[in-house]
Design a protein around this motif. Sequence first.
Motif, PDB file in Angstrom:
ATOM      1  N   GLN A 153     -22.533   8.408  24.965  1.00 57.15           N
ATOM      2  CA  GLN A 153     -21.604   8.847  24.061  1.00 57.15           C
ATOM      3  C   GLN A 153     -21.039   8.067  23.319  1.00 57.15           C
ATOM      4  OE1 GLN A 153     -19.611  12.903  25.494  1.00 57.15           O
ATOM      5  NE2 GLN A 153     -19.766  11.639  27.220  1.00 57.15           N
TER       6      GLN A 153
ATOM      7  N   VAL B 147     -17.178  12.211  16.440  1.00 56.39           N
ATOM      8  CA  VAL B 147     -17.681  13.349  15.524  1.00 56.39           C
ATOM      9  C   VAL B 147     -18.651  12.824  14.239  1.00 56.39           C
ATOM     10  CG1 VAL B 147     -17.378  15.246  14.227  1.00 56.39           C
ATOM     11  CG2 VAL B 147     -16.105  15.277  16.190  1.00 56.39           C
TER      12      VAL B 147
ATOM     13  N   HIS C  39     -27.191  12.389  16.112  1.00 52.27           N
ATOM     14  CA  HIS C  39     -26.234  13.384  16.323  1.00 52.27           C
ATOM     15  C   HIS C  39     -26.718  14.470  17.224  1.00 52.27           C
ATOM     16  CE1 HIS C  39     -27.409  15.827  12.647  1.00 52.27           C
ATOM     17  NE2 HIS C  39     -27.633  16.743  13.669  1.00 52.27           N
TER      18      HIS C  39
ATOM     19  N   HIS D 142     -21.867  15.208  17.629  1.00 46.89           N
ATOM     20  CA  HIS D 142     -21.177  13.953  18.098  1.00 46.89           C
ATOM     21  C   HIS D 142     -22.264  12.936  18.088  1.00 46.89           C
ATOM     22  CE1 HIS D 142     -17.674  16.420  19.325  1.00 46.89           C
ATOM     23  NE2 HIS D 142     -17.065  15.250  19.677  1.00 46.89           N
TER      24      HIS D 142
END
Length: 384
Positions: free
Chosen positions: A46, A50, A325, A339
């Motif tokens: 991750q 955003v 994303h 994200h």
Amino acid sequence: MMHFPTYASLSLLLISPLISATPASQSISQLSQVYDTTDRLPLPNQGNIVAHDPNILFWEDYYYLFKGGVHIPINRAKNLSGPWESVGTVLDGPSIIDTQNRTRPWAPTTIYANGTFYCYYTLSEHGSRTSAIGVATTTSLGTSSTWVDHGALIHTGKGNRSEIWPFNITNAIDASFITDNVTGQSYLNWGSFWHDIWQVPLSDDLLSIKNPEAPDAVQLTFIPDQKKKPEEGSWMSFHEGYYYAWFSHGKCCKFKTFPARGEEYEIRVGRSENVRGSFVDKDGTKLLDGGGTIVYASNHGVVYAPGGLGVLPASGNGSDILYYHYLNTSIGFADEDAHLGWNYLNYEDGWPVVVDGVGTTSAGSILAIPSWLAFITAMCMFHL
């Protein structure tokens, strides 16, 4: 005192958000028809920010993240997983290009060449071919950077030279950049849906199309036997003798209703020894004939519609990094829910493969752990 969950409770935390996030138009029993639950692909590392259509440039010990948004926001971090700090925007107001959506450009791609940073950006609206690709430049990155907007390289739909082939049949969005390792010639790649993805040589100053009245354009991808041709978001990378033409295939966003399973965004690739193609996939099918090897797609019932990609080249003894994303099904399906995710790439018989795990992504090291565990840990922290 913070109590960390057991592995059993970790699993429940990972699964329960999927149920609570079920769209009203879908029953729980239909989840498997919408979200791909395959575990053959690894979960993303991750980025913890955003971002829609992210673009990342590594410069002087920082990762700089450019993304679609008002005036093209810029963030930077020492590590791809953050934390990210805002360092301003590329544009200080609306683009000087006289077309729609001038305040909120899409899909920036920033490169460094000749002592200058060039940010290629898109102006468009969903479902419209009235689009333009512009470029802005600066000589430094950071909180005090000043960018100069040079206006449009390409117009489609309407605007200067929009009647010239192939601008008269294509859609000027999602620009990316590549330089021929042999000749030094640089190229702009662009396109979406309308005749898919194309390439054209740039002038030496990288601010305009070479020979704009009769551009030497080639087509990179096409779907000849399908009314809708959902290929966009091109990227081009180089690895050990091959140029890799990457692209997003499928439905991107605006998920008021879900497409059939497998028709959402996924990341595909083809390769060629020539920067101009033709490009073929792993099975030998030309990208011009609808080919494209799937590298990353929805998985685990959590990751949905990954795309808008880029590839960071390896540095030192590291690996190339695929970033993109994606939508987390426990959070939502709006554009603003997208994200940043990323994974390392291995090459098997010359073909890129997304791999599990976290490693060194900056001047400092981070612990090498499987990305599924990193993902679950982050999900738990989200619910604490």
